[in-house]
Design an enzyme around this catalytic site. Structure first.
Site, PDB file in Angstrom:
ATOM      1  N   ILE B 281       0.621  -1.175  -0.143  1.00  0.00           N
ATOM      2  CA  ILE B 281      -0.112   0.119  -0.066  1.00  0.00           C
ATOM      3  C   ILE B 281       0.846   1.376   0.145  1.00  0.00           C
ATOM      4  O   ILE B 281       0.439   2.222  -0.610  1.00  0.00           O
ATOM      5  CB  ILE B 281      -0.952   0.117   1.250  1.00  0.00           C
ATOM      6  CG1 ILE B 281      -0.546  -0.072   2.520  1.00  0.00           C
ATOM      7  CG2 ILE B 281      -1.990  -1.021   0.817  1.00  0.00           C
ATOM      8  CD1 ILE B 281      -1.274   0.145   3.850  1.00  0.00           C
ATOM      9  N   CYS B 341      -2.537 -12.035   0.427  1.00  0.00           N
ATOM     10  CA  CYS B 341      -1.183 -11.359   0.415  1.00  0.00           C
ATOM     11  C   CYS B 341      -0.939 -11.313   1.775  1.00  0.00           C
ATOM     12  O   CYS B 341      -0.591 -12.384   2.554  1.00  0.00           O
ATOM     13  CB  CYS B 341      -1.707 -10.010  -0.029  1.00  0.00           C
ATOM     14  SG  CYS B 341      -3.159  -9.168   0.223  1.00  0.00           S
ATOM     15  N   SER B 342      -0.810 -10.258   2.650  1.00  0.00           N
ATOM     16  CA  SER B 342      -0.718 -10.094   3.973  1.00  0.00           C
ATOM     17  C   SER B 342      -1.878 -10.258   4.642  1.00  0.00           C
ATOM     18  O   SER B 342      -2.180 -11.431   5.400  1.00  0.00           O
ATOM     19  CB  SER B 342      -0.020  -8.877   4.297  1.00  0.00           C
ATOM     20  OG  SER B 342       1.413  -8.737   3.638  1.00  0.00           O
ATOM     21  N   GLY B 344      -4.902  -9.906   3.236  1.00  0.00           N
ATOM     22  CA  GLY B 344      -5.781 -10.393   2.428  1.00  0.00           C
ATOM     23  C   GLY B 344      -6.995  -9.496   2.251  1.00  0.00           C
ATOM     24  O   GLY B 344      -8.026  -9.930   1.824  1.00  0.00           O
ATOM     25  N   LYS B 383     -10.520  -2.161   3.929  1.00  0.00           N
ATOM     26  CA  LYS B 383     -10.740  -1.367   5.153  1.00  0.00           C
ATOM     27  C   LYS B 383     -10.836   0.292   4.266  1.00  0.00           C
ATOM     28  O   LYS B 383      -9.891   1.041   4.300  1.00  0.00           O
ATOM     29  CB  LYS B 383      -9.630  -1.362   6.018  1.00  0.00           C
ATOM     30  CG  LYS B 383      -9.221  -2.534   6.610  1.00  0.00           C
ATOM     31  CD  LYS B 383      -8.308  -2.520   7.547  1.00  0.00           C
ATOM     32  CE  LYS B 383      -6.765  -1.939   7.308  1.00  0.00           C
ATOM     33  NZ  LYS B 383      -6.127  -1.824   8.203  1.00  0.00           N
TER      34      LYS B 383
END
Lengths: 565, 543
Positions: B281, B341-342, B344, B383
């Protein structure tokens, strides 16, 4: 010379041809491998696949003049020839022996580099359709004159036939438009003072504001500061009261000294007091050729740093610059009081690019199909743009003389950018521009032969070859080139010249790499939308008429009281 | 949305303001600035032209060095409007900055616009009804895929969000698996985000998603390994399945040191493990910052070089490349894929949603696309509030992950003009309202949070608003039954296929955008045709 002298081996068997084709199902580029025989004829390289029960026979026809460059790769194990075409298609051919490879290579080198105009394809293609003189005479200077000056008597301009035998200026047409009160003797004097005899002539007259564009070549000032009273007089007479004259010199100011030392020059303030000189740089045709090669290279080897490579090719710089300068000219002509004389060196390349683009912005007529053909005739063919020299090679090839340069390709790309920004205001479509591109380099039609009208007359082009416009005007073909959304737009168009607003011409420069099916589908859908709309309109019109009839009838027989309607 | 200044509560007014043209700094227009409780409003003195900016859309407020005309202040919005105001009095400038800072980033959810009275939306949407937000039930979407069946079942294990608070309260898992296994797997996955079904293809191959395993250097979890076997077994057509970690390998390695990491191929039977390499990100946020500056620079003679340096299109390409990998595995190799991913919720959401869109034409319809966003983004806990910076929280959480997804869809629209029912305007408006906070739809970070905030009861739904303007959003070129709209889409992902999205990033620069927009004229044409058709029906009746 006979073609057959150049062909040692008319046929080679057991040849492999590789080409990249699009697999539509996977939307991927795949290498297609074909086996078969290679045949050399006077104008074509024809590859025919071996007959196979499973697959139908395939043929690939490559016109010799469409070959841009040949690269031979002969090692102990491989005898390969890479054929790069002017339309960006690339073939790899594997030969069974080094000997055939060398022989075909040698023949193709000669056949694809024939400079003799008389041996070019159009002279052998009269059968494609009947030669139509009307199409050869589609454009005439009288037509332009009438459009610019509907009332001849009140016009300050006349048609001069001083160049009728192409003596004064071999690259000019027979007839040109000049200020009315300048006599032919003055024109001769002026032509002697201008490079290649290209004295100032009228290119465009903007009726709405009575402003105009003249074009010429550079004046031959030389290091002893020559001047020419008649040349000065032409510019003085041309300019009406209340107008500001601008000489748009399409060369960087820093280069003028060199130009003077070589016998050329510029319009000095002292001798041309009414005209303000403005120097605006445009890359010359030879620099543009390098830009073009880099652009195509970026498109073909696009894996890394694609956008950076596009940028450094300077192709977009050239598009922006061309659109920007024509924008400035159009703005002065339409909104202010400016009149223009445009030239660079010889006035054969960028001069024509800028003057024709300015006209497309200013003149709605030039955005119609017929008007655009007129514009190409007037500003490029009759104006002496050296088509034969400039398009002898495309992005992969060069000649020792370095006369090649894609100025007209840049023009087509600029027009396409405008078509994209003003999707309603052009009668013709992108396919029309691509068709012009294709015929520019190699054609069955005679339109782009030679370097000027003089050469075309000597070659008897109009009686020996078919005009490209005959092909365009054919009922079946013309449909393909019409923009279904076209609506007459009488205004001047003001394009955006930010790089974000421009796009890469992928349907041309990436034509052998992208899948065009989805966008073709969209094009068909647009045509359908327009047709449906038209049909509904017709239907509504009919129903309304029916209704009116009924009402009238009802009133006549007294069922309805007319006062209610 | 056109509002009336008199109806809005004006806090203060600033006089002698100049707005500088972004493409030509010499052009300045004089006017007045009004600060209301919800908007910054600029009214040009001569033309009376008005610019309304929602505080919630303001991205940055930057004071530039003092000039002779006054204090220049550059406001950039999240929907890419850039305004440079020059304010003659320094004191006014301070007031402006103060008000903007106070209002543009509230600290509590209930201060957001969507929770306020909105007479305009009330007029527009109350005639329908307020909470049509339940357009989407997870069950009905899975029913569309033919579920539950003998292979896949619905579990209520998360009905109170007890095993994973960022997942929806119903989950689809292999029918053969016991709750105990699910529970243990959740414990072994970051934030409890265990492998669950995202999309089931008609050939039986599935797309499942999760977060990274808490494996560290050599931790393992028997139940997690079993769960993957169960997922693998639901598909009879393949003897193995892919596990795709969408992170660059080096990032995943770094996670190992924190007790997280990736699946060890030797522990999981019959899996093929792949790293793909979509950046995180922070990289994406920085890339967008560069892109915005690159698009805004007024003398952009080297725009393309600058564009290359932002690497934005490289990131977009990576996301689409990954999605194409998933599509090829599922559709061409009949092989199931598990994606993570980390946590998700970013890269996993992007690639699962895009892969679904490429695989299933339903998601390319207006309704299907909303369902896709509800499922892969809202319910699976992307999020939104953190990533969009709805509240004044941690700026390091902000990242244009969902925007990238919208851009990927736009890139696909370019390649397949007839394959989507919705048009570019739809994507641009969607992008705007993800940030605008006028609607509750994208407020909060997961389903649980939205329930707690009573979003459905207290706010209007963006989908309802869109429904009321649906004609603006229909792609007139959509052909529902064409080859490209009726099957798997296979985009060209070579770099030259990716374009700079001018109509989004230069959305408000009229000098950059094209004068005659194809899509607008086609929409007008279709609209004209349909109203004429109505009229002709009427005439037929009268006749």
């Amino acid at each position: 010379m006979d073609f057959m002298d150049l062909i040692e081996m008319p046929r080679v068997d057991n040849v492999k041809v590789y080409r990249q084709i699009q697999n539509y199902e996977l939307n991927q580029l795949v290498t297609q491998k074909l086996f078969g025989s290679l045949n050399l004829t006077s104008h074509h390289l024809i590859f025919i696949t071996q007959t196979d029960l499973q697959k139908p026979r395939e043929e690939i026809w490559i016109v010799h003049s469409s070959i841009d460059s040949l690269e031979k790769n002969v090692t102990e194990a491989k005898f390969q020839l890479m054929i790069k075409c002017k339309n960006f298609q690339i073939y790899f051919v594997d030969f069974p022996t080094a000997y055939c490879c060398n022989s075909i290579h040698k023949s193709l080198e000669s056949l694809s580099n024939l400079t003799t105009e008389n041996m070019k394809l159009p002279f052998f293609c009269q059968t494609i359709s009947k030669i139509n003189q009307e199409d050869w005479n589609f454009y005439s200077i009288e037509k332009s004159y009438k459009r610019f000056f509907p009332n001849e008597d009140s016009s300050e301009w006349r048609i001069s036939e001083i160049n009728n035998d192409f003596k004064i200026s071999p690259s000019y047409p027979k007839k040109v438009i000049v200020p009315k009160n300048i006599d032919d003797q003055a024109l001769i004097k002026s032509s002697q003072f201008r490079s290649m005899g290209r004295f100032p002539i009228l290119s465009y007259y903007h009726k709405k504001t009575n402003s105009f564009i003249l074009r010429s070549s550079q004046p031959l000032l030389g290091s002893n500061n020559k001047r020419c009273k008649e040349d000065e007089l032409i510019l003085k007479c041309a300019l009406p009261k209340g107008k500001q004259g601008y000489v748009y010199d399409l060369r960087d100011a820093s280069i003028l000294k060199t130009a003077v030392s070589k016998g050329g020059g510029y319009e000095t303030e002292v001798n041309y007091p009414l005209w303000k000189r403005i120097n605006k740089h445009m890359d010359r045709f030879d620099q543009l050729h390098i830009s073009y090669s880099k652009l195509i290279d970026a498109c073909i080897n696009s894996s890394t740093q694609f956008f950076y490579k596009l940028d450094t090719s300077a192709w977009f710089y050239n598009i922006r610059q061309a659109l920007y300068l024509s924008f400035l000219i159009a703005d002065e002509i339409h909104n202010k009081n400016g009149c223009f004389l445009i030239h660079g060196w010889d006035g054969l390349d960028n001069t024509l690019l800028i003057s024709s683009l300015a006209q497309i912005l200013l003149d709605p007529e030039s955005r119609t199909l017929d008007g655009f053909i007129d514009l190409i005739e007037k500003e490029w063919l009759h104006a002496g743009h050296p088509f034969s020299k400039r398009y002898f090679k495309s992005a992969f090839g060069t000649t020792p003389q370095k006369q090649e340069g894609p100025v007209f390709v840049l023009f087509l790309d600029c027009v396409r950018q405008l078509c994209e920004q003003f999707c309603l205001s052009f009668e013709f479509n992108e396919d029309f521009l691509i068709m012009l591109f294709d015929n520019l380099y190699t054609s069955e039609y005679g339109t782009f032969l030679g370097n000027n009208q003089n050469e075309r007359e000597q070659l008897l082009v109009s009686s020996r070859t078919v005009s490209l416009w005959t092909y365009v005007k054919n009922e079946e073909n013309i449909k393909k080139f019409i923009n279904p959304l076209y609506k007459i737009n009488d205004d001047v168009i003001w394009p955006s010249i930010f790089t974000q607003s421009l796009s890469l011409w992928s349907n041309l420069f990436l034509r052998y790499q992208i899948n065009s099916k989805p966008s073709d589908e969209a094009k068909k859908e647009i045509v359908k939308l327009v047709e449906t709309n038209l049909q509904v309109k017709i239907k509504v019109e009919k129903l309304r008429n029916d209704l009116l009839e009924l009402q009238k009838e009802a009133i006549d027989v007294g069922v309805l009281n007319s006062e209610n309607y | 949305m056109k509002l009336d200044l008199e109806e809005s509560n004006v806090i203060t007014k600033i006089e002698n303001v100049q707005l500088e043209d972004r493409s030509n700094s010499k052009i300045k227009t004089a006017g007045l600035l009004y600060l209301t409780i919800s908007h910054l409003v600029f009214i040009e003195t001569n033309s009376k032209r008005e610019i309304w900016i929602y505080y919630s859309l303001i991205n940055s407020i930057e004071k530039l060095p003092l000039s002779i005309n006054g204090s220049p202040i550059l406001i950039r919005t999240k929907h890419f409007l850039n305004c440079l105001f020059i304010i003659s009095k320094e004191r006014d400038c301070q007031t402006l900055v103060q008000v903007l800072n106070q209002y543009s980033r509230p600290t509590k959810y209930h201060e957001l616009l969507c929770f306020r009275e909105n007479s305009h939306l009330k007029k527009l949407l109350d005639s329908t009804h307020k909470n049509n937000q339940q357009i989407y039930h997870l069950e009905s979407e899975y029913a569309r895929m033919g579920l539950p069946n003998n292979k896949w079942t619905m579990t209520n294990l998360n009905s109170d969000y007890q095993i994973c608070d960022t997942y929806p309260n119903v989950l689809f898992v292999p029918a053969s698996v016991e709750d105990k296994i699910l529970q243990s797997s959740a414990n072994f996955r970051s934030r409890g985000r265990l492998p669950v079904l995202s999309y089931l293809h008609p050939n039986g191959a599935s797309l499942t998603r999760c977060s990274q395993p808490l494996s560290g250097f050599n931790g393992r979890c028997d139940e997690d390994e079993q769960l993957l076997q169960h997922i693998l077994m639901t598909n009879e057509n393949s003897k193995f399945m892919y596990v795709v970690d969408t992170r660059p390998k080096i990032n995943a390695m770094a996670n190992k040191a924190q007790g997280k990491g990736y699946e060890n191929e030797t522990n999981y039977k019959n899996i093929q493990f792949h790293f793909i390499g979509i950046e995180n990100i922070h990289v994406m946020r920085n890339s967008l910052d560069k892109l915005v500056k690159c698009a805004d620079s007024s003398s952009n003679s080297s725009f393309l070089t600058e564009l290359e340096k932002t690497e934005w299109l490289k990131h977009i390409k990576a996301i689409i490349d990954t999605s194409v990998f998933l599509v090829e595995a599922i559709n061409d190799q009949n092989t199931s894929v598990l994606v993570h991913c980390s946590d998700g919720w970013d890269r996993t959401a992007q690639t699962c949603a895009l892969a679904s869109l490429l695989l299933d034409p339903y998601y390319r319809s207006i309704h299907g696309f909303q369902v896709l966003i509800e499922k892969e983004w809202l319910l699976f806990g992307h999020k939104f509030s953190h990533r969009c910076g709805h509240l004044f929280e941690n700026d390091k959480e902000i990242s244009p992950i969902f925007s990238q997804f919208l851009e990927c869809v736009w890139q696909l629209q370019l390649q397949f003009p007839c394959a989507f029912e919705f048009n570019e305007t739809y994507l641009i408006k969607l992008h705007e309202h993800v940030y605008s906070c006028q609607f509750g739809t994208f407020i909060g970070n997961c389903q649980k949070e939205r329930n707690d905030l009573k979003i459905n009861e207290l706010t209007y739904s963006l989908w309802d608003y869109f429904q009321s303007k649906i004609y603006d959003f229909i792609n007139p070129l959509y052909i529902p039954n064409s080859v490209y709209s009726n099957s798997v889409l296979r985009p060209d992902t070579r770099i030259f296929s990716f374009k700079f999205w001018r109509s989004l990033y230069n959305r408000f620069d009229s000098t950059i955008n094209h004068s005659e927009k194809l899509i607008d004229s086609l929409s007008m044409l279709s609209y004209n045709t349909s109203s004429l058709q109505e009229y002709s029906k009427l005439l037929e009746k009268v006749n």
